[in-house]
Design a protein around this motif. Sequence first.
Motif, PDB file in Angstrom:
ATOM      1  N   ALA A 140       0.833  -1.201   0.000  1.00 27.12           N
ATOM      2  CA  ALA A 140       0.000   0.000   0.000  1.00 27.12           C
ATOM      3  C   ALA A 140       0.870   1.255   0.000  1.00 27.12           C
ATOM      4  N   VAL A 141       0.448   2.225  -0.767  1.00 26.39           N
ATOM      5  CA  VAL A 141       1.016   3.561  -0.665  1.00 26.39           C
ATOM      6  C   VAL A 141      -0.069   4.416  -0.026  1.00 26.39           C
ATOM      7  N   MET A 142       0.278   5.118   1.039  1.00 28.03           N
ATOM      8  CA  MET A 142      -0.717   5.966   1.684  1.00 28.03           C
ATOM      9  C   MET A 142      -1.080   7.123   0.756  1.00 28.03           C
TER      10      MET A 142
ATOM     11  N   PHE B   1      -4.517  11.990   9.377  1.00 23.02           N
ATOM     12  CA  PHE B   1      -3.886  13.244   9.793  1.00 23.02           C
ATOM     13  C   PHE B   1      -3.694  14.204   8.627  1.00 23.02           C
ATOM     14  N   LEU B   2      -3.515  15.475   8.993  1.00 19.68           N
ATOM     15  CA  LEU B   2      -3.349  16.550   8.009  1.00 19.68           C
ATOM     16  C   LEU B   2      -1.875  16.905   7.869  1.00 19.68           C
ATOM     17  N   ILE B   3      -1.395  16.968   6.637  1.00 16.37           N
ATOM     18  CA  ILE B   3      -0.021  17.382   6.364  1.00 16.37           C
ATOM     19  C   ILE B   3      -0.081  18.730   5.663  1.00 16.37           C
TER      20      ILE B   3
ATOM     21  N   ALA C 169     -13.254   5.861   1.258  1.00 19.13           N
ATOM     22  CA  ALA C 169     -12.370   4.857   0.648  1.00 19.13           C
ATOM     23  C   ALA C 169     -11.169   4.543   1.544  1.00 19.13           C
ATOM     24  N   GLY C 170     -11.049   5.262   2.658  1.00 19.16           N
ATOM     25  CA  GLY C 170      -9.999   4.932   3.626  1.00 19.16           C
ATOM     26  C   GLY C 170      -8.761   5.791   3.552  1.00 19.16           C
ATOM     27  N   ALA C 171      -8.862   6.951   2.927  1.00 19.83           N
ATOM     28  CA  ALA C 171      -7.678   7.821   2.845  1.00 19.83           C
ATOM     29  C   ALA C 171      -7.209   8.184   4.248  1.00 19.83           C
ATOM     30  N   GLY C 172      -5.899   8.077   4.474  1.00 22.72           N
ATOM     31  CA  GLY C 172      -5.360   8.338   5.809  1.00 22.72           C
ATOM     32  C   GLY C 172      -4.740   9.704   5.969  1.00 22.72           C
TER      33      GLY C 172
END
Length: 621
Positions: free
Chosen positions: A229-231, A310-312, A273-276
Amino acid sequence: MIARKKLLRPSQSSNRLNAPVAVLAVLAILSLGGHAQAKSGQDQFVRQTARAKAILAQMTLDEKVGQLIQVERAALKDPSDVEKYYLGSVFNGAGSGVAGDIKTLPPWSDVTQAIQTRALSTRLHIPLLYGTDSIHGNNNVPGATIFPHNIGLGATHDPAIVRKLERVSAEETLAVGFNWAFAPCVTVPQDYHWGRTYEGYAQDPALVAKLGGAAVEGLQGKNLANGEAVMACVKHFAADGGTEGGHDQGDAKIDEATMRRVHLPGYVSAIQAGAGTIMPSFSSWNGLKVSANKHLMTDILKKDLGFEGFLISDWNAIDQLGGDYKSQAELSLNAGMDMFMITDKYRLFFDNVKALVTEGKVPQSRIDDAVLRILRVKLAMGLMDKGYSVAPNPKLQAKFGSAEHRQIARQAVRESLVLLKNEKKTLPIAKTIARIHICGRGGDDIGMQCGGWTLSWQGQMGPVPGGTSILDAVKKAVSPGTKVTYSKDGTGAEGATLGIVVVGEIPYSEGPGDRTDLALPQEDKDAIANLKKANIPVVVVLLSGRPMILGDALTQSDAFVAAWLPGTEGAGITDVLFGDYKPTGKLTFPWQRTMEQLPLHYDDKKADPLFAYGYGLTYGK
Ligand code: BGC
């Protein structure tokens, strides 16, 4: 390479106190409906809470603050800063590495391994997320498969191909040891003056949501923890494409109902869709920079939409807030930013945040919340499980830039083409044609096909390793008896049976791509005029990041194809030109007649576009 920080508009330095937050909050409560279900897909992070809390309980303030920092690889003052500052993440900016001497896959993967190994040597062995802008493939590494930019993918209307190619993008990203992609961009561009228009799939928020969700699924795969997986990092939250005048990093002057209706559906589906991870935008909303906007980042995104990742921050984005560097960090952290993308000031940021906590200006609970969110993503990705290896998977390395991967890109290209005009059945072209003349600046230029974000931030004209230009693709498509001739300027076509002229925009990205005039450059007009002199049927292929002012280029053509920014696989274009596949792409942005018509909206019934949203011809019936 253009130095990025010099390009910030002075007028955008800051603006933080004039948002009518109270009014917005009331509107938010009134318009909550429809977003509650966004939470599914986020459970994978919630499930890691207990494990993350156990780690958090052991962490010192230094270790916590380090997790909040992401440093650009080339900006690291000393390699040992990775462990000395307990960095949570490292990333490479576009072109970083390529501009130096890391030109190919193995040296790149050695770099990422060395950095990750340093992170694992820290007391608590917390691995890094290594970020990169894989926005149309792993576009920072020479030899990667480069896919069409999002505007072309939008024209496919096909979530299956988006999911499939983002899986390939993930594999090529992981092959280098990067495990985090700053993609997908779910922007909904409203005004084509904007240089980032091509990063958007469509003007219809529902289509953006569908394709954005598929992209997250492709990047992250079925199982976050299986090492493949690539986040994903969904960006730029929110209304980056809604700024007034289409100014990059500008101000979206819209009410909350419009914000939710137009600019948030992409995030809702990505969260489902599960975006982290999500990247807040450089831009402002009603005068307040998003990076300082608690209502948007905390109330709407985390609370209403149920985002548990989390927010980047965007690239040094807090530098654009008011006050000194310390108060910029304070403002953004308290508004809900979790991790900060930083180049040279990371040591200062570390000291400042520690001081802010000690002075009580940023509550310990806010720091703990941010670190918890970051740790949960790392845990969900299996980075802290037994068996996690810092060495990139050799199976994925073997597939990097492979023929198999390029076939998928080629499929995406042919599905993305929009046929705007086809008189006298000019297309498809018979493969047995006697002589065909290829010309125009884009006729034999893979760099131009790829556009921005390819090997460098702005992209560049010229070769891109491993790709196929349109000229190369034509040579491969025609039968052995066909003569293929080429001239950049369109001259010398006399005697040919048909000519293809490839025109459009030279590569650009972000602010430097903002334009007041979208007419074709004189060189392109000349190439078309020169080709016309040969008195043969003329096919125009347009390589562009947005609808352009076509003028004579359209009237002088017998057939006209909008090919967007297709990437390295030129054969996807010839697949359609020579009739192996029928054109199926449809416009996801209405096409303006004049600059005065902009901004043009897909749902404006009174507008009179040259080609309406959804337009696209095919062969036969
Ligand atoms: C862009 C982002 C990108 C980041 C890292 C910024 O300038 O706005 O889209 O992910 O740089 O390269």
